[in-house]
Design a protein around this motif. Structure first.
Motif, PDB file in Angstrom:
ATOM      1  N   GLU A  51       0.833  -1.209   0.000  1.00 50.41           N
ATOM      2  CA  GLU A  51       0.000   0.000   0.000  1.00 50.41           C
ATOM      3  C   GLU A  51       0.870   1.263   0.000  1.00 50.41           C
ATOM      4  OE1 GLU A  51      -2.790  -0.002   3.270  1.00 50.41           O
ATOM      5  OE2 GLU A  51      -3.124   2.172   3.047  1.00 50.41           O
ATOM      6  N   HIS A  52       1.994   1.208   0.714  1.00 49.25           N
ATOM      7  CA  HIS A  52       2.818   2.415   0.856  1.00 49.25           C
ATOM      8  C   HIS A  52       4.090   2.355   0.013  1.00 49.25           C
ATOM      9  CE1 HIS A  52       0.317   4.203   3.934  1.00 49.25           C
ATOM     10  NE2 HIS A  52       0.127   2.963   4.369  1.00 49.25           N
ATOM     11  N   ASN A  53       4.127   1.361  -0.873  1.00 46.90           N
ATOM     12  CA  ASN A  53       5.280   1.251  -1.757  1.00 46.90           C
ATOM     13  C   ASN A  53       6.582   1.194  -0.952  1.00 46.90           C
ATOM     14  OD1 ASN A  53       6.131   0.863  -4.263  1.00 46.90           O
ATOM     15  ND2 ASN A  53       6.115   3.023  -4.911  1.00 46.90           N
ATOM     16  N   ALA A  54       6.554   0.428   0.110  1.00 45.29           N
ATOM     17  CA  ALA A  54       7.725   0.329   1.003  1.00 45.29           C
ATOM     18  C   ALA A  54       8.558  -0.896   0.643  1.00 45.29           C
ATOM     19  CB  ALA A  54       7.245   0.222   2.452  1.00 45.29           C
ATOM     20  N   ILE A  55       9.838  -0.849   0.964  1.00 42.45           N
ATOM     21  CA  ILE A  55      10.692  -2.035   0.805  1.00 42.45           C
ATOM     22  C   ILE A  55      10.293  -3.013   1.909  1.00 42.45           C
ATOM     23  CG2 ILE A  55      13.043  -2.915   0.942  1.00 42.45           C
ATOM     24  CD1 ILE A  55      14.025  -0.265  -0.186  1.00 42.45           C
ATOM     25  N   ASN A  56       9.958  -4.225   1.503  1.00 43.44           N
ATOM     26  CA  ASN A  56       9.394  -5.166   2.470  1.00 43.44           C
ATOM     27  C   ASN A  56      10.481  -6.033   3.111  1.00 43.44           C
ATOM     28  OD1 ASN A  56       7.848  -6.875   3.960  1.00 43.44           O
ATOM     29  ND2 ASN A  56       6.576  -7.612   2.268  1.00 43.44           N
ATOM     30  N   LEU A  57      10.954  -5.601   4.272  1.00 45.61           N
ATOM     31  CA  LEU A  57      11.880  -6.438   5.054  1.00 45.61           C
ATOM     32  C   LEU A  57      11.103  -7.052   6.231  1.00 45.61           C
ATOM     33  CD1 LEU A  57      15.160  -4.256   5.158  1.00 45.61           C
ATOM     34  CD2 LEU A  57      14.318  -5.757   3.345  1.00 45.61           C
ATOM     35  N   GLY A  58       9.788  -7.147   6.054  1.00 45.13           N
ATOM     36  CA  GLY A  58       8.922  -7.704   7.089  1.00 45.13           C
ATOM     37  C   GLY A  58       8.778  -9.206   6.920  1.00 45.13           C
ATOM     38  N   GLN A  59       7.793  -9.613   6.135  1.00 39.16           N
ATOM     39  CA  GLN A  59       7.562 -11.051   5.915  1.00 39.16           C
ATOM     40  C   GLN A  59       8.830 -11.714   5.384  1.00 39.16           C
ATOM     41  OE1 GLN A  59       4.597 -11.927   2.898  1.00 39.16           O
ATOM     42  NE2 GLN A  59       3.963 -13.774   3.992  1.00 39.16           N
ATOM     43  N   GLY A  60       9.150 -12.880   5.934  1.00 38.31           N
ATOM     44  CA  GLY A  60      10.390 -13.554   5.556  1.00 38.31           C
ATOM     45  C   GLY A  60      10.254 -14.344   4.276  1.00 38.31           C
ATOM     46  N   PHE A  61      10.753 -13.792   3.187  1.00 31.98           N
ATOM     47  CA  PHE A  61      10.847 -14.556   1.929  1.00 31.98           C
ATOM     48  C   PHE A  61      11.943 -13.920   1.076  1.00 31.98           C
ATOM     49  CE2 PHE A  61       7.785 -11.199   1.197  1.00 31.98           C
ATOM     50  CZ  PHE A  61       8.135 -10.698  -0.052  1.00 31.98           C
ATOM     51  N   PRO A  62      12.687 -14.749   0.344  1.00 37.86           N
ATOM     52  CA  PRO A  62      13.767 -14.210  -0.484  1.00 37.86           C
ATOM     53  C   PRO A  62      13.196 -13.430  -1.670  1.00 37.86           C
ATOM     54  CG  PRO A  62      13.982 -16.593  -0.158  1.00 37.86           C
ATOM     55  CD  PRO A  62      12.618 -16.219   0.295  1.00 37.86           C
ATOM     56  N   ASP A  63      13.906 -12.387  -2.109  1.00 34.96           N
ATOM     57  CA  ASP A  63      13.411 -11.654  -3.276  1.00 34.96           C
ATOM     58  C   ASP A  63      13.967 -12.223  -4.577  1.00 34.96           C
ATOM     59  OD1 ASP A  63      15.979 -10.664  -3.037  1.00 34.96           O
ATOM     60  OD2 ASP A  63      15.405  -8.551  -3.049  1.00 34.96           O
ATOM     61  N   GLU A  64      14.720 -13.308  -4.489  1.00 32.16           N
ATOM     62  CA  GLU A  64      15.138 -14.034  -5.698  1.00 32.16           C
ATOM     63  C   GLU A  64      14.809 -15.507  -5.479  1.00 32.16           C
ATOM     64  OE1 GLU A  64      18.996 -12.116  -7.604  1.00 32.16           O
ATOM     65  OE2 GLU A  64      19.234 -12.362  -5.437  1.00 32.16           O
ATOM     66  N   ASP A  65      14.200 -16.118  -6.515  1.00 36.53           N
ATOM     67  CA  ASP A  65      13.839 -17.532  -6.404  1.00 36.53           C
ATOM     68  C   ASP A  65      15.080 -18.409  -6.317  1.00 36.53           C
ATOM     69  OD1 ASP A  65      11.170 -17.008  -6.462  1.00 36.53           O
ATOM     70  OD2 ASP A  65      10.812 -17.780  -8.478  1.00 36.53           O
ATOM     71  N   GLY A  66      14.920 -19.557  -5.703  1.00 31.75           N
ATOM     72  CA  GLY A  66      15.996 -20.538  -5.589  1.00 31.75           C
ATOM     73  C   GLY A  66      16.388 -21.085  -6.958  1.00 31.75           C
ATOM     74  N   PRO A  67      17.348 -22.042  -6.980  1.00 31.97           N
ATOM     75  CA  PRO A  67      17.994 -22.488  -8.218  1.00 31.97           C
ATOM     76  C   PRO A  67      17.047 -22.773  -9.391  1.00 31.97           C
ATOM     77  CG  PRO A  67      18.976 -23.565  -6.329  1.00 31.97           C
ATOM     78  CD  PRO A  67      17.845 -22.733  -5.799  1.00 31.97           C
ATOM     79  N   LEU A  68      17.454 -22.260 -10.564  1.00 30.03           N
ATOM     80  CA  LEU A  68      16.711 -22.484 -11.805  1.00 30.03           C
ATOM     81  C   LEU A  68      16.551 -23.984 -12.070  1.00 30.03           C
ATOM     82  CD1 LEU A  68      15.509 -21.170 -14.381  1.00 30.03           C
ATOM     83  CD2 LEU A  68      17.787 -21.333 -15.399  1.00 30.03           C
ATOM     84  N   PHE A 305      21.633 -32.099  -4.116  1.00 27.27           N
ATOM     85  CA  PHE A 305      22.700 -31.141  -4.443  1.00 27.27           C
ATOM     86  C   PHE A 305      23.917 -31.402  -3.563  1.00 27.27           C
ATOM     87  CE2 PHE A 305      19.865 -27.309  -5.916  1.00 27.27           C
ATOM     88  CZ  PHE A 305      19.620 -27.968  -7.113  1.00 27.27           C
ATOM     89  N   GLY A 306      25.096 -31.131  -4.144  1.00 25.84           N
ATOM     90  CA  GLY A 306      26.336 -31.338  -3.389  1.00 25.84           C
ATOM     91  C   GLY A 306      26.557 -30.249  -2.344  1.00 25.84           C
ATOM     92  N   ASP A 307      27.648 -30.382  -1.596  1.00 27.02           N
ATOM     93  CA  ASP A 307      27.945 -29.440  -0.513  1.00 27.02           C
ATOM     94  C   ASP A 307      28.096 -28.007  -1.011  1.00 27.02           C
ATOM     95  OD1 ASP A 307      27.876 -31.572   1.132  1.00 27.02           O
ATOM     96  OD2 ASP A 307      30.060 -31.783   1.333  1.00 27.02           O
ATOM     97  N   HIS A 308      28.500 -27.889  -2.275  1.00 27.54           N
ATOM     98  CA  HIS A 308      28.735 -26.573  -2.858  1.00 27.54           C
ATOM     99  C   HIS A 308      27.496 -25.673  -2.727  1.00 27.54           C
ATOM    100  CE1 HIS A 308      30.489 -23.644  -5.515  1.00 27.54           C
ATOM    101  NE2 HIS A 308      29.411 -23.675  -6.295  1.00 27.54           N
ATOM    102  N   TYR A 309      26.336 -26.264  -2.960  1.00 26.29           N
ATOM    103  CA  TYR A 309      25.098 -25.469  -2.871  1.00 26.29           C
ATOM    104  C   TYR A 309      24.976 -24.839  -1.484  1.00 26.29           C
ATOM    105  CZ  TYR A 309      20.364 -24.040  -2.126  1.00 26.29           C
ATOM    106  OH  TYR A 309      19.281 -23.272  -1.784  1.00 26.29           O
ATOM    107  N   TYR A 310      25.209 -25.638  -0.465  1.00 28.91           N
ATOM    108  CA  TYR A 310      25.012 -25.156   0.913  1.00 28.91           C
ATOM    109  C   TYR A 310      26.073 -24.116   1.286  1.00 28.91           C
ATOM    110  CZ  TYR A 310      21.581 -28.838   1.135  1.00 28.91           C
ATOM    111  OH  TYR A 310      20.480 -29.609   0.886  1.00 28.91           O
ATOM    112  N   THR A 311      27.298 -24.353   0.820  1.00 26.24           N
ATOM    113  CA  THR A 311      28.380 -23.405   1.123  1.00 26.24           C
ATOM    114  C   THR A 311      28.064 -22.035   0.529  1.00 26.24           C
ATOM    115  OG1 THR A 311      29.852 -25.287   0.927  1.00 26.24           O
ATOM    116  CG2 THR A 311      30.904 -23.138   1.042  1.00 26.24           C
ATOM    117  N   GLU A 312      27.619 -22.059  -0.743  1.00 26.08           N
ATOM    118  CA  GLU A 312      27.296 -20.799  -1.433  1.00 26.08           C
ATOM    119  C   GLU A 312      26.101 -20.104  -0.789  1.00 26.08           C
ATOM    120  OE1 GLU A 312      27.862 -19.841  -5.390  1.00 26.08           O
ATOM    121  OE2 GLU A 312      29.738 -19.962  -4.230  1.00 26.08           O
ATOM    122  N   PHE A 313      25.106 -20.890  -0.462  1.00 25.30           N
ATOM    123  CA  PHE A 313      23.861 -20.374   0.123  1.00 25.30           C
ATOM    124  C   PHE A 313      24.183 -19.652   1.429  1.00 25.30           C
ATOM    125  CE2 PHE A 313      19.811 -21.696   2.524  1.00 25.30           C
ATOM    126  CZ  PHE A 313      19.049 -20.678   1.988  1.00 25.30           C
TER     127      PHE A 313
END
Ligand code: PMP
Ligand code: GLN
Length: 414
Positions: A51-68, A305-313
């Motif tokens: 409603e107020h065009n605010a940056i939403n750091l409230g509800q917990g969700f990533p602003d980029e989807d997980g792996p393609l 997924f291998g350990d690499h995914y978790y390390t990067e995440f």
């Protein structure tokens, strides 16, 4: 007696022309567990942010989807089908993957076909756990602040929700306080580590306290471990279930939404001893029944997924945590530590605010940055709940975090 679905009463919940809807509703006896509560704080704050065009750091969700790769796997699965009811307990692919995941990360030997259950997100999983395990009149203990859905779900099962308050600044589990809350009706303790909203990871001393008390009082421990892979620095996530004699009395919940940044996929997984998992499945089959088979199988693939995914995440989240923490400190907030999850808490008294709800509303409307008030993570009966903390979510693009800090400093330091 009139049948509730007879034509006199049917459809009166739908707005109808010529009917004063508010009066019709006020005469209805809706379930107060839900109707007497406000809407959940997360969609409420997200709606206010929009409603107020605010940056939403409230509800917990990533602003980029997980792996393609996961999304592609899911899309191909949906196109290839079948898209009919998957097995109630989950597809064999994901159940095997969940069992293997428990072995890989925690050394647990899980029978995939007896000791796992796939649920429509941890939220539905928790509801099925409480409805499946609790009897009317039972008591269930949780530590406040606590994740919002526990209390209504427990109360909807007819049980009494018993909050045991953690105390700032350490927010540690206190053995005496916990024991004082236990009665002969206590059936369940709910724990959450890493903890939303506090960002704490339970340490071995607390885990041993919980284990000793659960054993002494013969309790089941519901272990909400949705942030199991969002742990930073030298902190280590240890499922209570891995402690001696604990497996048979623990039920553990994970969430693909958190682990793979796909909160909209609605895939959660439950692990536990067969009698508990079966009791939970009996509730799940009458709630969600099942969830998309192709989406489950895409998560089965992701779990390999291998350990690499978790390390990067973890590295990506650590960078974001540090960035937001520094930004908040530079503005002048006192910031709590975040050992795990994607949340940071500030003390709003740093700027003379006393009421977290009013603070979050004002920041959304005026500074155009949204946070959530920590008082929403307490039970309505906890009238002394602290009101001086607000939670900011950092699983956002670095430039979004920077812009949010720019806006907050512009407003608060003007
Ligand atoms: N438990 C905790 C502690 C949470 O923060 C959340 C929020 N996402 C959930 C459970 C629910 O997870 P899901 O999205 O898988 O339903
Ligand atoms: N768990 C998320 C949070 O704490 C919100 C999830 C939801 O809105 N259901 O912000």
């Amino acid at each position: 007696m009139q049948h509730p679905n007879s034509s006199d009463t049917m459809n009166t919940n739908q707005p109808q022309e010529g009917i004063d809807h508010s009066k019709t509703e006020s005469t209805r006896r809706f379930n107060p567990v839900y109707s007497a509560r406000a809407q959940s704080i997360f969609p409420t704050m997200s709606a206010l942010a929009r409603e107020h065009n605010a940056i939403n750091l409230g509800q917990g969700f990533p602003d980029e989807d997980g792996p393609l790769e996961i999304r592609q796997y899911a899309a191909e699965g949906i196109l290839a089908g079948p898209n009919q009811y998957a097995p109630v307990e989950g597809t064999p692919e994901i159940r095997r993957a969940v069992a293997a995941d428990n072995k890989r990360f925690y050394g647990l030997d899980i029978d995939p076909m007896r000791e796992t259950l796939i649920v429509a997100g941890a939220t539905e999983g928790l509801a099925s756990i409480f409805l499946g395990l609790l009897n009317p009149g039972d008591e269930a203990i949780a530590f406040s602040p606590f994740y919002e859905c526990y209390a209504p779900q427990i109360e909807a099962a007819g049980a009494r929700f018993v909050p045991v308050a953690l105390e700032a600044p350490d927010w540690r589990i206190d053995r005496q306080r916990l024991e004082a809350a236990i009665t002969e009706r206590t059936q369940v303790i709910v724990i959450n580590s890493p903890h939303n909203p506090l960002g704490r990871v339970l340490d071995t001393e607390e885990l041993h306290t919980l284990a000793a008390i659960a054993e002494k009082h013969d309790l089941i421990v519901v272990c909400d471990e949705v942030y199991e892979h969002l742990v930073f620095d030298d902190h280590k996530h240890i499922p209570l279930m891995t402690l001696p004699n604990m497996f048979d009395r623990c039920v553990r919940i994970g969430s693909a939404g958190k682990t793979f940044s796909l909160t909209g996929f609605r895939v959660g997984y439950i692990t536990g001893p067969e009698p508990i998992v079966t009791a939970v499945m009996k509730a799940h089959q009458h709630i969600a029944y099942t969830l998309s088979g192709p989406i489950q199988n895409a998560i089965a693939h992701a779990l390999e997924f291998g350990d690499h995914y978790y390390t990067e995440f973890r590295a990506g989240l650590t960078m974001r945590r540090d960035r937001l923490e520094k930004g908040l400190r530079d503005i002048g907030f006192e910031v709590g530590r975040c050992e795990g999850t994607y949340f940071l808490n500030v003390d709003i008294r740093s700027f003379g605010y006393e009421n977290d709800v009013a603070f979050c509303r004002e920041m959304t409307e005026k500074a155009k940055v949204t946070a959530v008030p920590i008082s929403a993570f307490f039970h309505p009966s906890e009238t002394e709940a602290p009101k001086q903390f607000a939670r900011f979510c950092f699983c956002k693009k670095p430039e979004v975090l920077d812009e949010a800090m720019h806006r907050l400093s512009g407003y608060l330091l003007q």
